[in-house]
Design a protein around this motif. Structure first.
Motif, PDB file in Angstrom:
ATOM      1  N   GLN A 136       0.812  -1.212   0.000  1.00 15.29           N
ATOM      2  CA  GLN A 136       0.000   0.000   0.000  1.00 15.29           C
ATOM      3  C   GLN A 136       0.842   1.257   0.000  1.00 15.29           C
ATOM      4  N   GLY A 137       2.058   1.165   0.529  1.00 19.47           N
ATOM      5  CA  GLY A 137       2.920   2.329   0.588  1.00 19.47           C
ATOM      6  C   GLY A 137       4.293   1.956   1.113  1.00 19.47           C
ATOM      7  N   GLU A 184      -0.706   3.651  -7.918  1.00 21.44           N
ATOM      8  CA  GLU A 184       0.240   4.523  -7.228  1.00 21.44           C
ATOM      9  C   GLU A 184       0.691   3.887  -5.923  1.00 21.44           C
ATOM     10  N   PRO A 186       2.507   5.324  -2.874  1.00 20.81           N
ATOM     11  CA  PRO A 186       3.068   6.536  -2.262  1.00 20.81           C
ATOM     12  C   PRO A 186       4.266   6.203  -1.379  1.00 20.81           C
ATOM     13  N   GLN A 262       4.191   9.689  -5.644  1.00 21.61           N
ATOM     14  CA  GLN A 262       4.011  10.792  -4.716  1.00 21.61           C
ATOM     15  C   GLN A 262       4.966  10.629  -3.534  1.00 21.61           C
ATOM     16  N   ASN A 264       6.278  12.279   0.072  1.00 24.77           N
ATOM     17  CA  ASN A 264       6.060  13.227   1.159  1.00 24.77           C
ATOM     18  C   ASN A 264       7.209  13.111   2.160  1.00 24.77           C
ATOM     19  N   TRP A 284      -0.231   9.832   8.001  1.00 27.62           N
ATOM     20  CA  TRP A 284       0.095   9.517   6.605  1.00 27.62           C
ATOM     21  C   TRP A 284      -0.355   8.099   6.266  1.00 27.62           C
ATOM     22  N   GLY A 287      -4.005   7.952   5.847  1.00 26.44           N
ATOM     23  CA  GLY A 287      -4.445   8.628   4.624  1.00 26.44           C
ATOM     24  C   GLY A 287      -4.312   7.799   3.371  1.00 26.44           C
ATOM     25  N   ILE A 288      -3.504   6.735   3.394  1.00 23.31           N
ATOM     26  CA  ILE A 288      -3.337   5.914   2.191  1.00 23.31           C
ATOM     27  C   ILE A 288      -4.058   4.571   2.301  1.00 23.31           C
TER      28      ILE A 288
END
Length: 289
Positions: A136-137, A184, A186, A262, A264, A284, A287-288
């Motif tokens: 997921q990230g 995406e 992130p 993206q 951050n 954070w 948020g994803i």
């Protein structure tokens, strides 16, 4: 005709029907509960935790799992922990759910996969990025105090590692044969140890890493030219190994938005005299999800 007489025409249910109905009334909620809460580690969203040795990755993973950081040593193998978001941390996919919703708790669960930061063991992280099942990230943790040094090898080594991870993400987009680019993924650069006096704030961490990645990109391109390849002879395979905007003199993270990447940068600290401060990192993650 009275209601009593009307009901007299209805068939009298047998004991078997009554027992079956009662069993269904009890079983259906139990089955729904098991279906909702039987989310396994194979289906939970995963956050990949990477970064150089000494950045605080393992301490962060244990903090998320146990609520307090554990004493750690240099990791040799990856390990995964299951964590749940704090109650006050909002989840993007659950913004219309309430705590009374049976799926509310499930959407707050995730896996944190910690990976070794030593240069010879970073292939574990790269393998996950190449095959992002349920990924997921990515959290790339850095030591903000170490980045402030102009004499140590830390900033350069950190930038090289980050460069390679971002380049792999970029290649997965440019090499995709599907009309739709890969989803995406992130990436958060978690600037750790901001409680230390010598640590760079998040804004300066961005500038420092962009400058260092610019040097990495320049040195690797010069390596190709020094090998006898002329600038006009660079082919598409060489362009694949250029991170960000082709030909740009200075690297900036904003160049990766073209590739749906993206980035951050948020600050915090896993340990400290006044305790940990990782709220921005939790937010954070929420948020994803």
């Amino acid at each position: 005709m009275s209601w009593a007489n009307s009901l007299s025409f209805l068939p009298n249910p047998s004991p078997l029907i009554i027992i079956t109905s009662l069993l269904l009334v009890i079983a259906i909620p139990l089955i729904l509960h098991l279906v909702i809460y039987s989310t396994t580690s194979d289906t939970l969203p995963t956050i990949l935790l990477i970064g150089p040795s000494g950045a605080g990755k393992t301490a962060f993973a244990t903090l998320l799992e146990r609520g307090r950081p554990a004493a750690t040593h240099t990791s040799q193998i990856p390990f995964t922990v299951e964590v749940s978001l704090p109650v006050k941390t909002p989840v993007a996919s659950s913004r219309f759910r309430t705590p009374n919703d049976p799926t509310w708790e499930v959407t707050r669960k995730l896996l944190i996969q910690d990976t070794p930061g030593h240069g010879k063991l970073r292939h574990h992280a790269v393998d996950v990025v190449r095959k992002p099942q349920n990924l997921q990230g990515i959290i790339f943790m850095v030591d903000a105090a170490d980045l402030s040094s102009d004499t140590s090898e830390g900033p350069r080594q950190t930038a090289e590692y980050l460069h390679d991870v971002l380049l792999q993400l970029q290649k997965q987009v440019t090499d995709s044969k599907s009309p739709k680019a890969r989803k995406e993924i992130p990436l958060l650069i978690a600037a750790n140890k901001l409680d230390l006096f010598t640590a760079l704030p998040a804004t300066l961490v961005r500038t420092k890493l962009e400058n260092e990645i610019t040097k990495v990109r320049k040195s690797r391109s010069e390596g190709l030219l020094d090998s006898g390849i002329g600038a006009k002879d660079l082919n598409i395979d060489d362009e694949r190994n250029w991170l960000g905007e082709i030909g740009a003199g200075r690297f900036e993270f904003s160049q990766l938005e073209e590739f749906n990447i993206q980035v951050n940068i948020l600050g915090g600290n896993v340990t400290g005299a006044e305790g940990s401060d990782v709220k921005q990192w939790w937010d954070w993650i929420g948020g994803i999800l």
